[in-house]
Design a protein around this motif. Structure first.
Motif, PDB file in Angstrom:
ATOM      1  N   THR A  74       0.864  -1.181   0.000  1.00 32.01           N
ATOM      2  CA  THR A  74       0.000   0.000   0.000  1.00 32.01           C
ATOM      3  C   THR A  74       0.899   1.229   0.000  1.00 32.01           C
ATOM      4  O   THR A  74       2.110   1.137   0.260  1.00 32.01           O
ATOM      5  CB  THR A  74      -0.891   0.021   1.250  1.00 32.01           C
ATOM      6  OG1 THR A  74      -0.044   0.129   2.404  1.00 32.01           O
ATOM      7  CG2 THR A  74      -1.775  -1.219   1.339  1.00 32.01           C
ATOM      8  N   ALA A  75       0.310   2.393  -0.258  1.00 31.31           N
ATOM      9  CA  ALA A  75       1.093   3.633  -0.197  1.00 31.31           C
ATOM     10  C   ALA A  75       1.695   3.817   1.190  1.00 31.31           C
ATOM     11  O   ALA A  75       2.852   4.208   1.333  1.00 31.31           O
ATOM     12  CB  ALA A  75       0.215   4.821  -0.567  1.00 31.31           C
ATOM     13  N   HIS A  76       0.921   3.506   2.215  1.00 32.64           N
ATOM     14  CA  HIS A  76       1.435   3.641   3.584  1.00 32.64           C
ATOM     15  C   HIS A  76       2.515   2.605   3.875  1.00 32.64           C
ATOM     16  O   HIS A  76       3.421   2.858   4.667  1.00 32.64           O
ATOM     17  CB  HIS A  76       0.280   3.578   4.582  1.00 32.64           C
ATOM     18  CG  HIS A  76      -0.619   4.766   4.480  1.00 32.64           C
ATOM     19  ND1 HIS A  76      -0.351   5.955   5.109  1.00 32.64           N
ATOM     20  CD2 HIS A  76      -1.759   4.954   3.772  1.00 32.64           C
ATOM     21  CE1 HIS A  76      -1.300   6.835   4.814  1.00 32.64           C
ATOM     22  NE2 HIS A  76      -2.155   6.251   3.997  1.00 32.64           N
ATOM     23  N   GLY A  77       2.434   1.458   3.208  1.00 36.77           N
ATOM     24  CA  GLY A  77       3.499   0.457   3.331  1.00 36.77           C
ATOM     25  C   GLY A  77       4.813   0.973   2.777  1.00 36.77           C
ATOM     26  O   GLY A  77       5.875   0.795   3.368  1.00 36.77           O
ATOM     27  N   TRP A  78       4.759   1.658   1.601  1.00 37.42           N
ATOM     28  CA  TRP A  78       5.971   2.267   1.041  1.00 37.42           C
ATOM     29  C   TRP A  78       6.503   3.352   1.963  1.00 37.42           C
ATOM     30  O   TRP A  78       7.710   3.463   2.185  1.00 37.42           O
ATOM     31  CB  TRP A  78       5.713   2.824  -0.358  1.00 37.42           C
ATOM     32  CG  TRP A  78       5.718   1.758  -1.408  1.00 37.42           C
ATOM     33  CD1 TRP A  78       4.645   1.243  -2.064  1.00 37.42           C
ATOM     34  CD2 TRP A  78       6.861   1.049  -1.889  1.00 37.42           C
ATOM     35  NE1 TRP A  78       5.055   0.253  -2.922  1.00 37.42           N
ATOM     36  CE2 TRP A  78       6.400   0.110  -2.838  1.00 37.42           C
ATOM     37  CE3 TRP A  78       8.224   1.098  -1.600  1.00 37.42           C
ATOM     38  CZ2 TRP A  78       7.258  -0.755  -3.515  1.00 37.42           C
ATOM     39  CZ3 TRP A  78       9.088   0.240  -2.272  1.00 37.42           C
ATOM     40  CH2 TRP A  78       8.601  -0.672  -3.212  1.00 37.42           C
ATOM     41  N   ARG A  79       5.597   4.153   2.524  1.00 39.26           N
ATOM     42  CA  ARG A  79       6.020   5.188   3.471  1.00 39.26           C
ATOM     43  C   ARG A  79       6.773   4.548   4.646  1.00 39.26           C
ATOM     44  O   ARG A  79       7.863   4.990   5.010  1.00 39.26           O
ATOM     45  CB  ARG A  79       4.806   5.957   3.993  1.00 39.26           C
ATOM     46  CG  ARG A  79       5.183   7.029   5.016  1.00 39.26           C
ATOM     47  CD  ARG A  79       4.029   7.427   5.898  1.00 39.26           C
ATOM     48  NE  ARG A  79       3.562   6.265   6.631  1.00 39.26           N
ATOM     49  CZ  ARG A  79       2.351   6.135   7.142  1.00 39.26           C
ATOM     50  NH1 ARG A  79       1.461   7.088   6.983  1.00 39.26           N
ATOM     51  NH2 ARG A  79       2.014   5.051   7.795  1.00 39.26           N
ATOM     52  N   ASP A  80       6.215   3.492   5.205  1.00 44.28           N
ATOM     53  CA  ASP A  80       6.841   2.834   6.354  1.00 44.28           C
ATOM     54  C   ASP A  80       8.218   2.275   6.010  1.00 44.28           C
ATOM     55  O   ASP A  80       9.155   2.370   6.810  1.00 44.28           O
ATOM     56  CB  ASP A  80       5.937   1.726   6.885  1.00 44.28           C
ATOM     57  CG  ASP A  80       4.633   2.250   7.472  1.00 44.28           C
ATOM     58  OD1 ASP A  80       4.522   3.480   7.712  1.00 44.28           O
ATOM     59  OD2 ASP A  80       3.717   1.433   7.685  1.00 44.28           O
ATOM     60  N   ALA A 131       7.375  10.702  -1.561  1.00 43.18           N
ATOM     61  CA  ALA A 131       8.622  11.462  -1.632  1.00 43.18           C
ATOM     62  C   ALA A 131       9.240  11.537  -0.253  1.00 43.18           C
ATOM     63  O   ALA A 131       8.537  11.759   0.749  1.00 43.18           O
ATOM     64  CB  ALA A 131       8.358  12.871  -2.157  1.00 43.18           C
ATOM     65  N   ALA A 132      10.538  11.329  -0.186  1.00 43.96           N
ATOM     66  CA  ALA A 132      11.240  11.319   1.097  1.00 43.96           C
ATOM     67  C   ALA A 132      12.579  12.014   0.959  1.00 43.96           C
ATOM     68  O   ALA A 132      13.081  12.214  -0.149  1.00 43.96           O
ATOM     69  CB  ALA A 132      11.435   9.887   1.578  1.00 43.96           C
TER      70      ALA A 132
END
Length: 196
Positions: free
Chosen positions: A109-115, A191-192
């Motif tokens: 998920t998008a939040h998985g990539w964020r994590d 983006a990070a």
């Protein structure tokens, strides 16, 4: 200076040809594996990765490599197909992506990539989802043609989408166009920044 990195030398050649056709200066082409980037520590200011992070093996390994090569203040931007969290939908998404991949596909998920990026020591500044690449959806026929698939492979994918469970067809906003099928695969931009 721009560096184009791909595991497949053929993709790098295609990039050089496209740059010449458009009159752009070709990027420095580097063949390499995202799990072991052939780049020095803290040598890259910006990493842009479009429709590929989910094809690069273990996301945690990729994220650590991205952090390693980024300069302090350097940024990474991923445009990535994302999982919905619904098993029926994600099974169809994974089947489509696996046809385009030369290895395993990791749908997060998008939040998985964020994590994953945060765990690697990056600060996530932007997360935008769900996105669609085009308002009219993505033509499965054009997608398969661009990838050099046979007609038989296209028919197999088209039938997979047409016969998918109703929940998956609704989520992907499947549109039938004669022999073609348009789908809206969910995308996210994450983006990070390396801050330490």
């Amino acid at each position: 200076r721009v560096v184009a990195l791909d595991l497949a030398p053929a993709m790098l050649r295609a990039g050089r040809l496209a740059a010449r056709r458009t009159g752009r200066m070709p990027a420095l082409a580097v063949a390499g594996d995202a799990a072991r980037l052939p780049l020095r520590d803290a040598s890259i200011d910006v990493v842009a990765c479009r429709h590929a992070a989910h094809l690069m093996g273990e996301p945690h390994v990729l994220a650590r490599e991205l952090r390693r090569v980024l300069t302090l203040g350097g940024r990474v931007v991923l445009l990535v197909p994302v999982a919905s969290g619904e098993p029926e939908v994600d099974a169809v998404l994974r089947a489509i992506e696996e046809q385009h991949a030369c290895g395993p596909v990791t749908l997060l998920t998008a939040h998985g990539w964020r994590d994953v990026l945060v765990e690697a020591g990056l600060r996530v500044d932007w997360l935008d989802e769900p996105l669609a690449e085009r308002p009219e959806g993505r033509s499965l026929l054009e997608w398969c043609s661009a990838a050099g698939f046979s007609h038989e492979a296209f028919v197999m994918l088209r039938d997979l989408v047409r016969q998918a469970p109703e929940s998956a067809r609704r989520h992907l906003r499947v549109l039938l166009h004669g022999e073609d099928v348009h789908i809206h695969p969910p995308l996210a931009i994450v983006a990070a920044k390396r801050v330490e």
